[in-house]
Motif scaffolding. Structure first.
Motif, PDB file in Angstrom:
ATOM      1  N   SER A 193       0.818  -1.210   0.000  1.00  0.00           N
ATOM      2  CA  SER A 193       0.000   0.000   0.000  1.00  0.00           C
ATOM      3  C   SER A 193       0.855   1.265   0.000  1.00  0.00           C
ATOM      4  O   SER A 193       0.319   2.371  -0.141  1.00  0.00           O
ATOM      5  CB  SER A 193      -0.911   0.011   1.241  1.00  0.00           C
TER       6      SER A 193
ATOM      7  N   ARG B  76      -1.987  -3.991  -0.245  1.00  0.00           N
ATOM      8  CA  ARG B  76      -2.783  -2.988  -0.960  1.00  0.00           C
ATOM      9  C   ARG B  76      -4.227  -3.453  -1.144  1.00  0.00           C
ATOM     10  O   ARG B  76      -5.165  -2.643  -1.104  1.00  0.00           O
ATOM     11  CB  ARG B  76      -2.147  -2.705  -2.320  1.00  0.00           C
TER      12      ARG B  76
ATOM     13  N   GLU C 145      -6.804  -2.303   1.446  1.00  0.00           N
ATOM     14  CA  GLU C 145      -7.271  -0.916   1.369  1.00  0.00           C
ATOM     15  C   GLU C 145      -8.370  -0.747   0.320  1.00  0.00           C
ATOM     16  O   GLU C 145      -9.236   0.120   0.451  1.00  0.00           O
ATOM     17  CB  GLU C 145      -6.108   0.017   1.054  1.00  0.00           C
ATOM     18  N   PHE C 146      -8.345  -1.573  -0.708  1.00  0.00           N
ATOM     19  CA  PHE C 146      -9.330  -1.433  -1.779  1.00  0.00           C
ATOM     20  C   PHE C 146     -10.631  -2.177  -1.486  1.00  0.00           C
ATOM     21  O   PHE C 146     -11.709  -1.721  -1.872  1.00  0.00           O
ATOM     22  CB  PHE C 146      -8.754  -1.931  -3.108  1.00  0.00           C
TER      23      PHE C 146
ATOM     24  N   LYS D 114      -9.005   1.880   4.394  1.00  0.00           N
ATOM     25  CA  LYS D 114      -8.247   2.977   3.788  1.00  0.00           C
ATOM     26  C   LYS D 114      -8.512   4.297   4.522  1.00  0.00           C
ATOM     27  O   LYS D 114      -7.572   5.023   4.868  1.00  0.00           O
ATOM     28  CB  LYS D 114      -8.597   3.119   2.307  1.00  0.00           C
ATOM     29  N   SER D 115      -9.784   4.579   4.811  1.00  0.00           N
ATOM     30  CA  SER D 115     -10.104   5.831   5.502  1.00  0.00           C
ATOM     31  C   SER D 115      -9.556   5.818   6.928  1.00  0.00           C
ATOM     32  O   SER D 115      -9.082   6.846   7.425  1.00  0.00           O
ATOM     33  CB  SER D 115     -11.621   6.054   5.516  1.00  0.00           C
TER      34      SER D 115
ATOM     35  N   ARG E 283      -6.854   4.302   7.995  1.00  0.00           N
ATOM     36  CA  ARG E 283      -5.412   4.512   7.944  1.00  0.00           C
ATOM     37  C   ARG E 283      -5.072   5.959   7.606  1.00  0.00           C
ATOM     38  O   ARG E 283      -4.094   6.513   8.119  1.00  0.00           O
ATOM     39  CB  ARG E 283      -4.785   3.549   6.925  1.00  0.00           C
ATOM     40  N   GLU E 284      -5.858   6.595   6.756  1.00  0.00           N
ATOM     41  CA  GLU E 284      -5.590   7.990   6.399  1.00  0.00           C
ATOM     42  C   GLU E 284      -5.802   8.933   7.592  1.00  0.00           C
ATOM     43  O   GLU E 284      -5.140   9.967   7.693  1.00  0.00           O
ATOM     44  CB  GLU E 284      -6.501   8.402   5.238  1.00  0.00           C
TER      45      GLU E 284
END
Length: 766
Positions: free
Chosen positions: A654, A696, A699-700, A706-707, A709-710
């Protein structure tokens, strides 16, 4: 001729005189051992400044003191000095069995794992951490993997032990850290994975964690290190302990995650007993846990029985058997349902299991007339996991080891050698619902020699042969052809320790590592939440090496006693095995990802002191790592062209940075506890930096990862608090708060850890 007779007569007269004097003396002899009845080699034994000796390889001694009232003094580093007043008459022969008690100080800590014999912590040629039972009990850690989170440089990610970043998240298959229970491997052989709740922490003596490659002494799974759980045996007085504990969780900081109306509750109990009955040492315990998890649809219920026996048939022969049984049922899930339902399972990811496991371990130790130690270790280990959704697996393991050890006193050399056999039968739906067989054969030799009083050199060699017999099977994605794979490799290690001061030790070591793939890594087929996990029969073994330069500095200033340990290290693997996403049909599969390199700094501080006149113990550690692929290529893959190894590593990650997945570059932890009369108060803290890289694919396709981790790139800090009170000497009442700040955090993607939780514990001993 007359002169010759006169000389002969004079010699005879002198000899008669000496023999007469000796006849007037007494004979004082005996054996010096530890409380575990292990002989202490080289212990000092004396009755005056001029009459003394050192014990031999069996811990035995013999003196010829002048009759009278004498004071016998026996000393050995790391043990309390033994003193006894004796009245001896001329011609008397007195036999003594002397047991030295451990000296309970940090500076005198003894270890066993790295050389198969007891030695001082400071003289180790590799990094080793020791976890004592008091810290485990005081923190209410009733499962070993939770206790290990206290150890500097070590983390546990979803059940997978990780030392100095050597492992990431392995999906429950394969381990680079070998778990031992009383010196025998206890990993589940089909998956190479630890069942942490098999370990009877209520009977812990101490836990030793060896950092770095230990394959030369312990074999394939010790590529990244060793965790050795050592049972505490009985002292002279019987000892019984009863523990009761219960806990519950607070509401999470984000109210959306709270799925319960009534907070989940956990309760458990353990009862242990240790006793000497004549020549028999007996250690026994029972344990029960009923845990309602903070995660929806997740629980654990199990009971465990543990029995260790050791019979001292003679001064030279000890034999016995250990038994451990564990059964119950549990439920878990792979990843959460949604961004707003992080404590609830995604459809199809819940697994229900009814496990039953037991092991029986006959063992024997014999010291022959030459002082050589012969040891036989064995284990039968049966695992039955009845898992939902076609994931059941059953395995039987047979373990046998012969070990020889000799102390060459004139050379100041310890020599250990042995041979090992491990055989496993596995029958599992996970591997085509057929029967696999694996076999491991190994021989090893280990040397440790002292040069003078300051320099210690150690070296080890192991030759290991592995085989997997695969009968072949058909699975929904294809066919795995029958095979009978075998492989053999040697591994070496060398280390040195130089004592530069009374409490200052420099060390350097280099060791090779080797790990043969498990049956699960090569042949597993299953589905989790829509993700397939497919077999890879072509998976190859991984090899590597680990090197370090370290300093262990003893601290003794006023009331402060302890160790500061600093180590610079580098670990390098070839053909490292990791699960990676291949495509939508095959999903994840274990692949060889090429070479990796992990460099870093590992620092720890352990000690005790009087803080404002209050006895205080502390442990702290910091770890910095730089984990990289040797091949990492961000160049886009050309259509129709097979990607290079570097491109595959970049595609699966990722992150656009060259960093291994599921590793935190920085981490620190501490634990401190003070005694204030009948009260004690303890604080513990942990920090892990952000995991820069994960698969990766997660996250998809996994909602909310994904959100999450951001929004959480700053790492996580956790603080724990505990308070205890002793109304009487043998009763302790404890109250604990974990995750005081109610932090929201994950140890691996898709699985949120517990919010703030509270526990009450009662310990009663007699």
């Amino acid at each position: 001729m007359q002169d010759i007779f006169r000389c002969a007569g004079l010699i005879a007269l002198i000899g008669f005189a000496f023999s007469s004097i000796n006849a007037q003396n007494a004979i004082l002899r005996g054996q010096v051992t530890t409380i575990d009845h292990e002989p202490l080699i080289g212990a000092s034994v004396y009755v005056s400044a001029n009459v003394g000796t050192a014990t031999d390889t069996e811990g035995r001694f013999e003196l010829n003191p002048t009759p009278g009232n004498l004071t016998l003094i026996v000393s050995y580093l790391g043990f309390k000095t033994y003193t006894k007043t004796l009245g001896i008459v001329a011609g008397q022969t007195l036999d003594l069995d002397i047991i030295l008690q451990n000296e309970p100080t940090i500076l005198s800590t003894l270890t066993f794992t790295t050389g198969r014999f007891e030695k001082r912590l400071g003289s180790e040629t590799v990094s080793i951490e020791v976890l004592k039972p008091s810290l485990i009990n005081n923190s209410n850690k009733f499962q070993l993997d939770e206790a290990l989170q206290k150890v500097p440089g070590l983390s546990v990610i979803d059940g997978q032990a990780n030392i100095r970043g050597g492992s990431g998240f392995s999906y429950g298959a394969g381990s680079r850290v070998l778990l031992l229970m009383d010196d025998i491997p206890i990993l589940q052989l089909d998956a190479g994975f630890p069942n942490w709740n098999d370990i009877p922490v209520e009977n812990v003596g101490q836990i030793e964690v060896v950092k770095g490659a230990a394959s030369s002494l312990y074999g394939s799974a010790a590529l990244n290190g060793v965790i050795n759980f050592r049972t505490a045996y009985a002292h002279n007085e019987p000892e019984t302990k009863l523990s009761l504990f219960t806990s519950t969780v607070d509401a999470p900081a984000d109210a959306r995650f709270k799925w319960w109306d009534k907070a989940p509750v956990t309760f458990g109990t353990s009862l242990s007993h240790k006793q000497k009955i004549g020549k028999l040492d007996l250690v026994s315990s029972v344990f029960y846990l009923n845990e309602q998890s903070h995660n929806d649809s997740t629980f654990t219920k199990y009971g465990r029985i543990n029995l260790n026996t050791r019979f001292r048939a003679s001064k030279r022969l000890t034999l016995g058997a250990n038994l451990n049984l564990n059964g119950g049922n549990n439920s878990s899930f792979f990843f959460w349902r949604a961004d707003s339902l992080k404590y609830s399972p995604f459809r199809g990811t819940v697994s229900k299991n009814q496990p039953f496991r037991f092991n029986i371990d006959p063992h024997l130790t014999y010291y022959d007339g030459g002082g050589n130690r012969h040891k036989i270790l064995s284990r039968y280990f049966r695992v039955e996991n009845r898992v939902s959704n076609g994931r059941s697996n059953f395995s039987s393991q047979y373990y046998a080891e012969y070990q020889f050890q000799r102390k060459f006193k004139a050379l100041d050399l310890n020599f250990t050698a042995g041979a090992v056999y491990i055989g496993t039968n596995v029958d599992a739906e996970l591997y085509g619902d057929t029967t696999f067989q694996s076999r491991n054969l190994a021989t090893y030799a280990d040397f440790e020699k002292r040069f003078g009083s300051k320099l210690t050199i150690s070296a080890g060699f192991r030759y290991e042969s592995n085989r997997i017999k695969n009968p072949g099977f058909v699975y929904p994605g294809g066919v795995v052809a029958p095979s009978n794979e075998s492989e053999a490799k040697p591994v070496l290690r060398i280390g040195a320790n130089y004592q530069v001061g009374e409490y200052s030790f420099l060390r350097a070591s280099w060791g090779q590592g080797y790990r043969f793939p498990t049956i699960a890594e090569k042949f597993i087929y299953t589905n989790l939440g829509g993700f397939n996990i497919s077999p890879n029969p072509d998976l190859q073994s991984e090899t590597g090496w680990s090197a370090e330069l370290g300093l262990k500095q003893g601290l003794q200033v006023g009331s402060l006693k302890g160790f500061l340990d600093l180590a610079l290290f580098r670990t390098q693997y070839q053909d490292m095995m990791e699960f990676n996403f291949i495509d939508f049909q095959r999903g994840f599969s274990s692949l060889n990802t090429g070479g990796v390199r992990i460099s870093g700094l590992d620092a720890s501080l352990v000690g005790e002191l009087q803080l404002f006149k209050c006895p205080t113990t502390f442990m702290a550690g910091y770890l910095w790592i730089d984990p990289q692929f040797l091949e990492f290529d961000l160049t886009p893959q050309e259509p129709g062209v097979t990607p290079t190894q570097g491109q595959r590593n970049a595609i699966g990650s990722s992150s656009t940075e060259n960093v291994l997945k599921y590793r935190s570059r920085n981490s620190y932890k501490f634990d401190i506890e003070s005694q204030i009369k009948r009260f004690s108060i303890g604080f513990a803290g942990t920090y892990y930096s952000f995991q820069e890289a994960i698969d990766r694919t997660f996250e998809f396709f996994v909602p909310g990862i994904k959100s999450y981790r951001e929004m959480n790139t700053g790492g996580v800090t956790l603080l724990d608090l505990r308070v205890a009170y002793r109304p009487i000497d043998n009763l302790k009442l404890s109250f604990l708060v974990n995750n005081v700040g109610n932090a929201e955090y994950v140890s691996r993607p898709g699985l949120l850890e517990a919010p703030r939780n509270f526990a009450v514990r009662v310990d009663w001993g007699w």
